[in-house]
Design a protein around this motif. Structure first.
Motif, PDB file in Angstrom:
ATOM      1  N   PHE A  67      -6.928  61.984  38.566  1.00  0.00           N
ATOM      2  CA  PHE A  67      -8.387  62.028  38.446  1.00  0.00           C
ATOM      3  C   PHE A  67      -8.990  63.027  39.436  1.00  0.00           C
ATOM      4  O   PHE A  67     -10.018  63.649  39.157  1.00  0.00           O
ATOM      5  N   ASP A  68      -8.344  63.179  40.601  1.00  0.00           N
ATOM      6  CA  ASP A  68      -8.875  64.077  41.630  1.00  0.00           C
ATOM      7  C   ASP A  68      -8.891  65.532  41.175  1.00  0.00           C
ATOM      8  O   ASP A  68      -9.720  66.324  41.633  1.00  0.00           O
ATOM      9  N   ASP A  69      -7.987  65.893  40.285  1.00  0.00           N
ATOM     10  CA  ASP A  69      -7.912  67.275  39.807  1.00  0.00           C
ATOM     11  C   ASP A  69      -8.848  67.547  38.635  1.00  0.00           C
ATOM     12  O   ASP A  69      -9.442  68.624  38.551  1.00  0.00           O
ATOM     13  N   ILE A  70      -8.991  66.585  37.734  1.00  0.00           N
ATOM     14  CA  ILE A  70      -9.724  66.867  36.498  1.00  0.00           C
ATOM     15  C   ILE A  70     -11.209  66.515  36.567  1.00  0.00           C
ATOM     16  O   ILE A  70     -12.049  67.232  36.009  1.00  0.00           O
ATOM     17  N   LEU A  71     -11.575  65.463  37.271  1.00  0.00           N
ATOM     18  CA  LEU A  71     -12.979  65.047  37.266  1.00  0.00           C
ATOM     19  C   LEU A  71     -13.928  66.084  37.871  1.00  0.00           C
ATOM     20  O   LEU A  71     -15.061  66.230  37.385  1.00  0.00           O
ATOM     21  N   PRO A  72     -13.527  66.830  38.922  1.00  0.00           N
ATOM     22  CA  PRO A  72     -14.457  67.842  39.454  1.00  0.00           C
ATOM     23  C   PRO A  72     -14.882  68.892  38.432  1.00  0.00           C
ATOM     24  O   PRO A  72     -15.954  69.493  38.574  1.00  0.00           O
ATOM     25  N   LEU A  73     -14.088  69.118  37.396  1.00  0.00           N
ATOM     26  CA  LEU A  73     -14.471  70.100  36.382  1.00  0.00           C
ATOM     27  C   LEU A  73     -15.750  69.686  35.661  1.00  0.00           C
ATOM     28  O   LEU A  73     -16.532  70.539  35.226  1.00  0.00           O
ATOM     29  N   TYR A  74     -15.966  68.384  35.535  1.00  0.00           N
ATOM     30  CA  TYR A  74     -17.172  67.917  34.848  1.00  0.00           C
ATOM     31  C   TYR A  74     -18.435  68.194  35.656  1.00  0.00           C
ATOM     32  O   TYR A  74     -19.538  68.171  35.102  1.00  0.00           O
ATOM     33  N   GLU A  75     -18.280  68.461  36.950  1.00  0.00           N
ATOM     34  CA  GLU A  75     -19.440  68.798  37.773  1.00  0.00           C
ATOM     35  C   GLU A  75     -20.037  70.144  37.370  1.00  0.00           C
ATOM     36  O   GLU A  75     -21.185  70.450  37.705  1.00  0.00           O
ATOM     37  N   ARG A  76     -19.280  70.944  36.637  1.00  0.00           N
ATOM     38  CA  ARG A  76     -19.784  72.230  36.158  1.00  0.00           C
ATOM     39  C   ARG A  76     -20.698  72.066  34.943  1.00  0.00           C
ATOM     40  O   ARG A  76     -21.405  73.006  34.568  1.00  0.00           O
ATOM     41  N   SER A  77     -20.666  70.909  34.316  1.00  0.00           N
ATOM     42  CA  SER A  77     -21.438  70.697  33.095  1.00  0.00           C
ATOM     43  C   SER A  77     -22.926  70.589  33.398  1.00  0.00           C
ATOM     44  O   SER A  77     -23.337  69.855  34.303  1.00  0.00           O
ATOM     45  N   ARG A  78     -23.736  71.303  32.628  1.00  0.00           N
ATOM     46  CA  ARG A  78     -25.184  71.175  32.796  1.00  0.00           C
ATOM     47  C   ARG A  78     -25.744  70.045  31.928  1.00  0.00           C
ATOM     48  O   ARG A  78     -26.943  69.776  31.958  1.00  0.00           O
ATOM     49  N   HIS A  79     -24.859  69.391  31.177  1.00  0.00           N
ATOM     50  CA  HIS A  79     -25.257  68.267  30.337  1.00  0.00           C
ATOM     51  C   HIS A  79     -24.692  66.972  30.917  1.00  0.00           C
ATOM     52  O   HIS A  79     -23.639  66.991  31.571  1.00  0.00           O
ATOM     53  N   PRO A  80     -25.349  65.839  30.675  1.00  0.00           N
ATOM     54  CA  PRO A  80     -24.771  64.563  31.114  1.00  0.00           C
ATOM     55  C   PRO A  80     -23.389  64.361  30.499  1.00  0.00           C
ATOM     56  O   PRO A  80     -23.168  64.690  29.328  1.00  0.00           O
ATOM     57  N   ALA A  81     -22.462  63.841  31.287  1.00  0.00           N
ATOM     58  CA  ALA A  81     -21.096  63.594  30.814  1.00  0.00           C
ATOM     59  C   ALA A  81     -20.840  62.092  30.785  1.00  0.00           C
ATOM     60  O   ALA A  81     -21.029  61.403  31.793  1.00  0.00           O
ATOM     61  N   TYR A  82     -20.420  61.594  29.628  1.00  0.00           N
ATOM     62  CA  TYR A  82     -20.109  60.178  29.462  1.00  0.00           C
ATOM     63  C   TYR A  82     -18.621  60.015  29.161  1.00  0.00           C
ATOM     64  O   TYR A  82     -17.999  60.882  28.540  1.00  0.00           O
ATOM     65  N   PHE A  83     -18.088  58.877  29.602  1.00  0.00           N
ATOM     66  CA  PHE A  83     -16.653  58.649  29.486  1.00  0.00           C
ATOM     67  C   PHE A  83     -16.347  57.323  28.803  1.00  0.00           C
ATOM     68  O   PHE A  83     -17.108  56.356  28.892  1.00  0.00           O
ATOM     69  N   LEU A  84     -15.197  57.308  28.142  1.00  0.00           N
ATOM     70  CA  LEU A  84     -14.532  56.096  27.686  1.00  0.00           C
ATOM     71  C   LEU A  84     -13.168  56.062  28.363  1.00  0.00           C
ATOM     72  O   LEU A  84     -12.676  57.091  28.830  1.00  0.00           O
ATOM     73  N   LEU A  85     -12.551  54.908  28.366  1.00  0.00           N
ATOM     74  CA  LEU A  85     -11.211  54.794  28.934  1.00  0.00           C
ATOM     75  C   LEU A  85     -10.192  54.589  27.821  1.00  0.00           C
ATOM     76  O   LEU A  85     -10.427  53.841  26.869  1.00  0.00           O
ATOM     77  N   GLY A  86      -9.054  55.284  27.948  1.00  0.00           N
ATOM     78  CA  GLY A  86      -7.961  55.136  26.997  1.00  0.00           C
ATOM     79  C   GLY A  86      -6.749  54.523  27.663  1.00  0.00           C
ATOM     80  O   GLY A  86      -6.749  54.247  28.870  1.00  0.00           O
ATOM     81  N   ASN A  87      -5.701  54.327  26.899  1.00  0.00           N
ATOM     82  CA  ASN A  87      -4.516  53.661  27.430  1.00  0.00           C
ATOM     83  C   ASN A  87      -3.891  54.424  28.596  1.00  0.00           C
ATOM     84  O   ASN A  87      -3.457  53.824  29.590  1.00  0.00           O
ATOM     85  N   HIS A  88      -3.864  55.755  28.523  1.00  0.00           N
ATOM     86  CA  HIS A  88      -3.235  56.520  29.600  1.00  0.00           C
ATOM     87  C   HIS A  88      -4.030  56.476  30.901  1.00  0.00           C
ATOM     88  O   HIS A  88      -3.457  56.683  31.977  1.00  0.00           O
ATOM     89  N   ASP A  89      -5.317  56.216  30.815  1.00  0.00           N
ATOM     90  CA  ASP A  89      -6.116  56.129  32.041  1.00  0.00           C
ATOM     91  C   ASP A  89      -5.701  54.950  32.909  1.00  0.00           C
ATOM     92  O   ASP A  89      -6.018  54.908  34.104  1.00  0.00           O
TER      93      ASP A  89
END
Length: 291
Positions: A67-89
């Motif tokens: 999560f530490d590597d991928i979540l910061p990429l969403y900070e670049r989004s100018r739109h609200p980002a919403y999440f769901l959780l899947g089995n691999h999470d």
């Protein structure tokens, strides 16, 4: 009456499934490539007028540190980002299981939001599963019972990597749909797992969920991931859309932009994701469900 501009428009990402791991060609998974692919998707989304961006679960493949590597990429989004959780999470150490939802900013693992006339419903398809809760949690025992019963019945979706809704969540969903019917809202449902068409990736309680959705006049469409090949079907005139996995293939991305009009849904696909236009009927079709 159809409007020339969409009433709702959003970006969709399914199954980035990032981890700092070597590729698994046998499964067609290229885990490290997802960082670049996600960055590309967000750059495309930032160039569009969208209401939000949703990631349909399996943000990571495994390891809480991913999560530490991928979540910061969403900070670049100018739109609200919403999440769901899947089995691999939930493929993290037992000690981190209670932290997964909070790590992606979720106070609750299922929730709803309102955008104009649309009510967005985000389901937690891992609610009752063999992997999302500690071994001594009652939900884990219930999940084992449900999975065992499905296996005994020879169900194709009797897979340990699928899940189901708890009774509280199913009651909540039914109540949300009833409220939307009264208010004249249109409901868009997001989940990690498919429920239709029939497939080995579908939720264990697909039939219960389909029953809840199909008896609601407000239900408009269902979007999910989990089946990385993608899928599509109509159930009583309503579309069930499974988006392709971003993590798959050595070279190709997969994401989409969805535009919802009064009479249709337009999906603009990028990379492996196909583009399509889906007509929306005003009432539920009495015809047999079709693919």
């Amino acid at each position: 009456m159809s409007y020339p501009v969409p009433l709702l428009r959003f970006g969709v990402i399914a199954d980035p499934q990032y981890a700092d791991l070597a590729p698994d060609p046998a499964l067609n998974r290229y885990f490290r490539e997802s960082l670049g692919r996600l960055a590309e998707a967000i750059e495309v989304f930032n160039g569009e007028e969208l209401d939000f961006v949703v990631t349909l679960g399996d943000i990571i493949d495994r390891g809480f540190e991913s999560f530490d590597d991928i979540l910061p990429l969403y900070e670049r989004s100018r739109h609200p980002a919403y999440f769901l959780l899947g089995n691999h999470d939930f493929a993290v150490s037992a000690g981190h299981l209670p932290d997964v939802a909070r790590r992606v900013g979720l106070e609750r693992t299922y929730y709803d939001l309102v955008f104009g006339q649309y009510r967005l419903v985000f389901l937690d398809g891992s609610d009752v599963s063999t992997f999302s809760a500690p071994l001594d949690d009652p939900r884990t025992a219930l999940a084992k019972e449900r999975l065992s019963a499905l296996k005994a019945a020879g169900a194709d979706n009797a897979q340990s990597w699928n899940g189901s809704l708890g009774e509280d969540q199913l009651s909540w969903l039914t109540a949300i749909l009833a409220q939307a019917d009264v208010k004249g809202e249109q409901v868009i449902v997001f989940n990690h797992y498919p429920v239709f068409p029939p497939n080995r990736h579908n939720m264990w309680d697909s039939e219960c969920i389909l029953e809840a959705l199909s008896t609601s006049e407000s239900f408009t469409a269902y979007f999910c991931g989990h089946n990385h090949d993608g899928d599509f079907g109509l159930f009583r005139g309503r579309p069930f859309i499974t988006l392709k996995g971003m993590v798959d293939t050595p070279d190709d991305n997969a994401f989409s932009i969805v535009s919802i009009f009064t009479d249709r849904i337009e999906i603009t696909g990028f990379g492996r994701e196909e583009s399509r236009v889906i007509a929306l009927t005003e009432t539920f079709s009495p015809l047999v469900p079709s693919r």
